[in-house]
Write a protein that holds these residues in place. Structure first.
Motif, mmCIF file in Angstrom:
data_model
loop_
_atom_site.group_PDB
_atom_site.id
_atom_site.type_symbol
_atom_site.label_atom_id
_atom_site.label_comp_id
_atom_site.label_asym_id
_atom_site.label_seq_id
_atom_site.Cartn_x
_atom_site.Cartn_y
_atom_site.Cartn_z
ATOM 1 N N GLU A 194 0.814 -1.113 0.065
ATOM 2 C CA GLU A 194 -0.092 0.008 -0.027
ATOM 3 C C GLU A 194 0.918 1.046 -0.204
ATOM 4 O O GLU A 194 0.563 2.276 -0.623
ATOM 5 C CB GLU A 194 -0.938 -0.042 1.228
ATOM 6 C CG GLU A 194 -1.887 -1.031 1.265
ATOM 7 C CD GLU A 194 -2.575 -1.489 2.692
ATOM 8 O OE1 GLU A 194 -2.513 -0.279 3.534
ATOM 9 O OE2 GLU A 194 -3.412 -2.358 2.723
ATOM 10 N N ARG A 199 -4.559 -4.420 -3.362
ATOM 11 C CA ARG A 199 -3.374 -3.801 -2.969
ATOM 12 C C ARG A 199 -2.532 -3.546 -4.399
ATOM 13 O O ARG A 199 -1.738 -2.576 -4.505
ATOM 14 C CB ARG A 199 -2.649 -4.689 -2.132
ATOM 15 C CG ARG A 199 -3.226 -4.475 -0.474
ATOM 16 C CD ARG A 199 -2.507 -5.392 0.344
ATOM 17 N NE ARG A 199 -2.878 -5.249 1.680
ATOM 18 C CZ ARG A 199 -3.880 -5.729 2.413
ATOM 19 N NH1 ARG A 199 -4.651 -6.696 1.496
ATOM 20 N NH2 ARG A 199 -4.212 -5.552 3.803
ATOM 21 N N ASP A 205 -3.793 -0.722 -6.362
ATOM 22 C CA ASP A 205 -3.483 0.546 -5.365
ATOM 23 C C ASP A 205 -2.019 0.881 -5.961
ATOM 24 O O ASP A 205 -1.502 1.903 -6.108
ATOM 25 C CB ASP A 205 -3.660 0.397 -4.127
ATOM 26 C CG ASP A 205 -5.127 0.440 -3.875
ATOM 27 O OD1 ASP A 205 -6.022 0.785 -4.526
ATOM 28 O OD2 ASP A 205 -5.617 -0.071 -2.468
#
Length: 204
Positions: free
Chosen positions: A94, A117, A120
């Motif tokens: 992250e 994740r 992101d």
């Protein structure tokens, strides 16, 4: 797997796509990591952690004199009491940013929590590479992917673990093959430079 065994494996696989495919993937990994001075994150799935690939990349980084290739192993089950090199949890993905590279190794389905994740990290600017069995969602997010489908019919009984050996060995090589398109461009550029710097033709 030592250099001799890797060489023998490449010889066995000569005539298949795998020597070239693993070198291309390794080249993408190397060219993503080195210009930024490192920042390689390595993660598997909840069921599979790429311990061996991490260890081989550490070795290749040392042998090739490129410490930037040393990965940070990101673990699904990391605990605060673990040794420092084993205590990096998924929160590190992250925190990934531009200039970092995330290599995902997934022999099966990556799973929604990991994919979220990875997504992101990509949105934050990280380069995503996937070495897996062909997860479509993961490949859609990856800048570069190499799939090793499970099941019969694989060359020489090839599996994901073996391909990881080939990739790690190629990553540590000091000179990786240049993609054909780039070579044509540099050749044209070289010829243009020769023409521009050549003396004018003699006039009689």
């Amino acid at each position: 797997m030592d250099a001799v065994r890797v060489a023998l494996l490449r010889e066995v696989l000569a005539g298949t796509e795998w020597p070239g495919a693993t070198r291309r993937f390794a080249g993408a990994l190397r060219s993503s990591v080195l210009p930024h001075g490192g920042g390689l994150l390595l993660v598997g799935t909840a069921e599979y952690e790429p311990w061996h690939l991490a260890a081989h990349l550490v070795d290749e980084a040392a042998w090739s004199g490129t410490p930037e290739l040393t990965p940070t192993l990101v673990r699904h089950g990391a605990r605060p009491g673990d040794p420092a090199h084993l205590a990096v949890g998924l929160g590190r993905i992250e925190a990934a940013r531009r200039g970092e590279t995330l290599l995902v190794v997934a022999p099966g389905v990556a799973g929604a929590p990991l994919l979220e994740r990875v997504y992101d990290a990509r949105r934050a600017g990280a380069t995503v590479l996937a070495l897996d069995s062909g997860d479509r969602e993961l490949h859609a997010m990856a800048h570069e992917a190499l799939a090793v489908p499970a099941g019969p019919g694989l060359d020489a009984g090839l599996d994901l673990d073996t391909v990881q050996h080939l990739v790690s060995a190629a990553t540590g090589e000091n000179s990786l093959p240049v993609p054909r398109g780039r070579r044509r461009f540099t050749d044209r550029l070289s010829r243009l430079a020769d023409r521009l710097t050549a003396p004018p033709p003699a006039r009689w």
